[in-house]
Motif scaffolding. Structure first.
Motif, short mmCIF file in Angstrom:
data_model
loop_
_atom_site.label_atom_id
_atom_site.label_comp_id
_atom_site.label_asym_id
_atom_site.label_seq_id
_atom_site.Cartn_x
_atom_site.Cartn_y
_atom_site.Cartn_z
N PRO A 485 0.89 -1.05 -0.01
CA PRO A 485 -0.05 0.11 0.05
C PRO A 485 0.92 1.25 0.04
CG PRO A 485 -1.04 -1.33 1.58
CD PRO A 485 0.46 -2.06 0.99
N GLU A 486 0.46 2.17 -0.87
CA GLU A 486 1.21 3.53 -1.12
C GLU A 486 2.66 3.44 -1.37
OE1 GLU A 486 0.12 5.66 2.37
OE2 GLU A 486 -2.05 5.42 2.47
N ARG A 487 3.25 2.35 -1.96
CA ARG A 487 4.41 2.20 -2.41
C ARG A 487 4.38 1.85 -3.97
NH1 ARG A 487 5.66 5.20 0.99
NH2 ARG A 487 6.98 4.73 2.67
N PRO A 488 5.43 2.37 -4.63
CA PRO A 488 5.70 2.13 -5.98
C PRO A 488 6.10 0.83 -6.58
CG PRO A 488 7.30 3.61 -5.47
CD PRO A 488 6.55 3.33 -4.21
N PHE A 489 6.22 0.09 -5.49
CA PHE A 489 6.77 -1.39 -5.99
C PHE A 489 6.10 -2.36 -5.23
CE2 PHE A 489 9.50 0.96 -2.71
CZ PHE A 489 9.34 0.02 -1.62
N THR A 490 6.09 -3.74 -5.60
CA THR A 490 5.33 -4.76 -4.89
C THR A 490 6.33 -5.83 -4.03
OG1 THR A 490 5.94 -6.45 -6.71
CG2 THR A 490 3.95 -5.11 -6.99
N PHE A 491 5.85 -6.34 -3.19
CA PHE A 491 6.77 -7.29 -2.42
C PHE A 491 7.79 -8.31 -3.51
CE2 PHE A 491 3.84 -6.59 1.11
CZ PHE A 491 4.62 -6.35 2.08
N GLY A 492 6.91 -8.54 -4.50
CA GLY A 492 7.74 -9.23 -5.47
C GLY A 492 9.07 -8.34 -5.85
N GLU A 493 8.53 -7.17 -6.49
CA GLU A 493 9.89 -6.58 -6.83
C GLU A 493 10.72 -6.25 -5.90
OE1 GLU A 493 6.89 -4.25 -10.29
OE2 GLU A 493 7.15 -3.39 -8.12
N LEU A 494 10.29 -5.73 -4.62
CA LEU A 494 11.53 -5.43 -3.29
C LEU A 494 12.31 -6.64 -3.19
CD1 LEU A 494 12.28 -3.79 -1.02
CD2 LEU A 494 10.43 -4.85 0.28
N ILE A 495 11.77 -7.97 -3.13
CA ILE A 495 12.65 -9.10 -2.87
C ILE A 495 13.58 -9.23 -4.08
CG2 ILE A 495 11.30 -10.88 -3.49
CD1 ILE A 495 12.03 -12.25 -0.80
N ALA A 496 13.09 -9.15 -5.01
CA ALA A 496 14.01 -9.39 -6.29
C ALA A 496 15.10 -7.96 -6.28
CB ALA A 496 13.19 -9.27 -7.53
N ALA A 497 14.72 -7.02 -6.08
CA ALA A 497 15.74 -5.85 -5.91
C ALA A 497 16.73 -6.33 -4.92
CB ALA A 497 15.17 -4.53 -5.91
N GLN A 498 16.24 -6.79 -3.55
CA GLN A 498 16.98 -7.12 -2.61
C GLN A 498 18.10 -8.13 -2.90
OE1 GLN A 498 13.95 -7.60 0.37
NE2 GLN A 498 14.82 -6.05 1.65
N ALA A 499 17.62 -9.21 -3.60
CA ALA A 499 18.53 -10.23 -4.06
C ALA A 499 19.56 -9.74 -5.06
CB ALA A 499 17.66 -11.40 -4.76
N ALA A 500 19.08 -9.01 -5.88
CA ALA A 500 20.23 -8.40 -7.15
C ALA A 500 20.94 -7.42 -6.46
CB ALA A 500 19.16 -7.99 -8.22
N GLY A 501 20.60 -6.70 -5.59
CA GLY A 501 21.48 -5.71 -5.09
C GLY A 501 22.68 -6.44 -4.22
N ASP A 502 22.33 -7.26 -3.61
CA ASP A 502 23.21 -8.04 -2.89
C ASP A 502 24.08 -8.66 -3.74
OD1 ASP A 502 24.51 -8.60 -0.02
OD2 ASP A 502 23.71 -10.79 -0.42
N ALA A 503 23.91 -9.23 -4.64
CA ALA A 503 24.77 -10.13 -5.70
C ALA A 503 25.38 -8.98 -6.26
CB ALA A 503 23.64 -10.88 -6.81
N GLN A 504 25.20 -8.03 -6.41
CA GLN A 504 25.84 -6.92 -7.19
C GLN A 504 27.10 -6.39 -6.13
OE1 GLN A 504 23.71 -3.38 -8.92
NE2 GLN A 504 25.20 -2.04 -7.92
N VAL A 505 26.61 -6.26 -4.95
CA VAL A 505 27.67 -5.85 -4.03
C VAL A 505 28.82 -6.75 -3.81
CG1 VAL A 505 28.11 -5.22 -1.63
CG2 VAL A 505 26.30 -4.21 -3.03
N LEU A 506 28.32 -8.20 -3.76
CA LEU A 506 29.23 -9.32 -3.76
C LEU A 506 30.23 -9.47 -4.89
CD1 LEU A 506 26.73 -12.17 -2.06
CD2 LEU A 506 28.84 -10.84 -0.94
N ALA A 507 29.57 -9.13 -6.16
CA ALA A 507 30.44 -9.17 -7.35
C ALA A 507 31.28 -8.25 -7.42
CB ALA A 507 29.51 -9.15 -8.62
N ASP A 508 30.97 -6.83 -6.64
CA ASP A 508 31.97 -5.74 -6.65
C ASP A 508 33.09 -6.09 -5.67
OD1 ASP A 508 30.08 -4.46 -8.45
OD2 ASP A 508 29.33 -3.24 -6.93
N HIS A 509 33.02 -6.85 -4.82
CA HIS A 509 34.03 -7.58 -4.01
C HIS A 509 34.70 -8.28 -4.60
CE1 HIS A 509 32.06 -5.21 -1.02
NE2 HIS A 509 33.01 -5.35 -0.10
N GLY A 510 34.57 -8.93 -5.76
CA GLY A 510 35.31 -10.00 -6.66
C GLY A 510 35.17 -11.33 -5.98
N ARG A 511 33.78 -11.68 -5.64
CA ARG A 511 33.51 -12.85 -5.19
C ARG A 511 32.61 -13.58 -6.13
NH1 ARG A 511 37.13 -13.96 -3.47
NH2 ARG A 511 36.20 -16.22 -2.58
N PRO A 512 32.64 -14.77 -6.22
CA PRO A 512 31.83 -15.60 -7.39
C PRO A 512 30.35 -15.58 -6.79
CG PRO A 512 33.79 -16.70 -6.71
CD PRO A 512 33.82 -15.74 -5.80
#
Length: 540
Positions: A485-512
């Motif tokens: 409610p009153e947010r421009p994203f869904t729960f599905g979009e939120l958890i997908a962004a959280q997963a992708a964001g963490d993967a991006q940070v780990l990759a930036d640290h040079g980890r597989p």
């Protein structure tokens, strides 16, 4: 106090013999009890000065008991028999241990997975009250959970404000907004206690007390333990456990937490966050490895692994080569492990109260939510599973088994595997079977975390600790998404962004990072379990 005790052998015993006399001489126990913020060095002083409220939390929290029990009785008189806790990290892990150990029903909602959120909404809503716990009052997961429940209460014809209880720090954004909204109650916690040290504050006591736990006895046990743990004595158990956690030489930085009928349900999950988030920084730290009934790591005899067995006071313990065994009541152990982790921080030369790398994944997730980029095409599709990876280490693998094998091939001799499942931890609990299978296949320690809750826990160690981890991330779309409610994203979009964001940070640290997306939850889970079982030599 429930026979609070520790036994140790091998490297654990050597660490105690080496460090405890020095810790006693330096009066670490009494200085900690006196909230001496200089114990961890000059760079940590500013943070430590405002983070030691947990030391006497059991006594300070005592006045909350009557207020909590009075509210519990009021709610029960109104037909409220189910408490749901919306919280992340320290706001949810301790309450879950406390309620499960007491055998009391408490629904813990620490996920943004649409399926798990929907399941929490679907059960006995008319009998439900929601406890919203957040120190900052701005945690995106907790805010989203509050919004969806408030809407559900209203749509069901219930007075939403009368069903919502808030626990937060005084002066937080949620403190002001909750009072303005007229919520049933607002409990302020001690702001001088970090989230992972908050078990004996309002964050641990409000949801569990409302659910029916005997929180007074919990505090009694902790207060009794506090007197003993404050002594500068060679037999001080907190000094000994702190030495075991942070003082082995060379450092055994993978701590296998093995519960052997301790009677404390899920204690290792709480200790995991406490230890990993407190110590995993500046390229050092201690990684807890929470295991179930199957614990291959306990038999590896690796030079970087140490086993701590959680046992009952009555257990006859026959220690192996490099082990420790700890027993005690829940209240006493909560304080023991907090104190021991603080001691371990001193031995490791780090600040045990900050979490400098947690924000990185949150920032990346926010950026992805704002930008809403298109998901890149998978490198391969194997039946119900899409395969993605960073870097060129995948070697052209086009099957799940081949991709996991390639990930394991990147492991260092002192490395570990982290499995991160951004899914419904109740509805898909069988995925935890991956952990021992992968440990058998890799012959290295394997941790398992449910996303996004581990981001508030071991996520700090992944980014701030030794750069030796490899990561298996599992995601899936929900059969039906859920709007916030009153947010421009869904729960599905939120958890997908959280997963992708963490993967991006780990990759930036040079980890597989191997990312496996299940096109179908049931079929994909079965396929993944079968592939990993084949790698470990098992049959499924």
């Amino acid at each position: 106090m429930g026979a609070l005790s520790i036994q140790a052998s091998g490297a654990a015993r050597a660490a105690i013999e080496q460090h405890v006399p020095v810790l006693v001489e330096d009066k670490v126990a009494s200085r900690l009890a006196a909230k001496d913020h200089t114990l961890w060095g000059r760079e940590a002083e500013q943070e430590a000065e405002i983070r030691l409220g947990w030391v006497d939390a059991a006594g300070v929290s005592r006045p909350l008991v009557d207020e909590i029990l009075r509210l519990r009785d009021e709610l029960r008189a109104e037909g409220v028999s189910r408490i749901v806790l919306a919280g992340m990290g320290g706001s949810s892990l301790a309450p879950e241990v406390i309620s499960n150990t007491a055998g009391v029903e408490l629904t813990v909602l620490d996920s943004t997975d649409p399926q798990q959120v929907r399941a929490a909404l679907a059960e006995r809503l008319a009998e439900t009250a929601l406890v919203v716990s957040s120190k900052s009052g701005s945690t995106v997961e907790t805010d989203s959970q509050r919004r969806i429940f408030e809407q559900a209460f209203t749509e069901a014809g219930l007075d939403a404000a009368s069903r919502i209880i808030v626990v937060t720090d005084p002066g937080s954004p949620m403190d002001a907004s909750a009072r303005e909204a007229g919520y049933r109650a607002v409990f302020n916690a001690d702001p001088n206690v970090g989230g992972r040290y908050s078990a004996l504050t309002a964050f641990g006591l409000v949801p569990t007390g409302l659910a029916g736990v005997d929180i007074e006895t919990l505090l009694d046990d902790a207060e009794e333990a506090a007197e003993i743990l404050a002594d500068d004595d060679p037999d001080n158990i907190a000094l000994a456990l702190g030495a075991v956690l942070g003082g082995t030489d060379p450092l055994r930085d993978k701590i296998v937490l093995l519960d052997e009928a301790s009677g404390i349900v899920g204690f290792a999950d709480w200790a995991e966050q406490l230890i990993a988030e407190s110590t995993g920084k500046l390229g050092t730290g201690v990684l807890p490895v929470v295991v179930g009934e199957s614990a291959p790591e306990a038999s590896f005899d690796a030079p970087d692994v140490l086993v701590i067995r959680l046992v009952s006071a009555e257990a006859e313990v026959d220690l192996g080569g490099n082990e420790a065994a700890v027993s005690g009541t829940l209240g006493s152990q909560l304080l023991l492990w907090e104190a021991a982790t603080a001691v371990a921080g001193r031995l490791l030369g780090i600040n045990p109260f900050d979490q400098p790398d947690v924000e990185a994944a949150k920032k990346a997730a926010r950026g992805l939510l704002d930008a809403q980029p298109k998901t890149p095409a998978p490198l391969a599709v194997d039946h119900a599973v899409e395969i993605r990876a960073n870097g060129d280490w995948l070697g052209g693998a086009e099957t799940v088994e081949g991709a996991v094998r390639a990930l394991l091939a990147t492991l260092d001799a002192n490395g570990y595997v982290s499995v991160q499942a951004y899914l419904d931890r109740f509805g898909q609990a069988e995925l935890e079977n991956l952990r021992p299978e992968l440990a058998t296949a890799a012959r290295r320690p394997v941790t398992f975390g449910w996303g996004p809750r581990f981001l508030h826990s071991t996520g700090q160690f992944h980014k701030g600790g030794p750069a030796v981890g490899v990561y298996l991330q599992i995601t899936a779309d929900a059969a039906e998404d859920l709007a916030i409610p009153e947010r421009p994203f869904t729960f599905g979009e939120l958890i997908a962004a959280q997963a992708a964001g963490d993967a991006q940070v780990l990759a930036d640290h040079g980890r597989p990072v191997l990312r496996l997306h299940l096109r179908d939850r049931e079929a994909g889970t079965a396929q993944l379990l079968q592939a990993v079982s084949a790698l470990s030599g098992g049959k499924r």
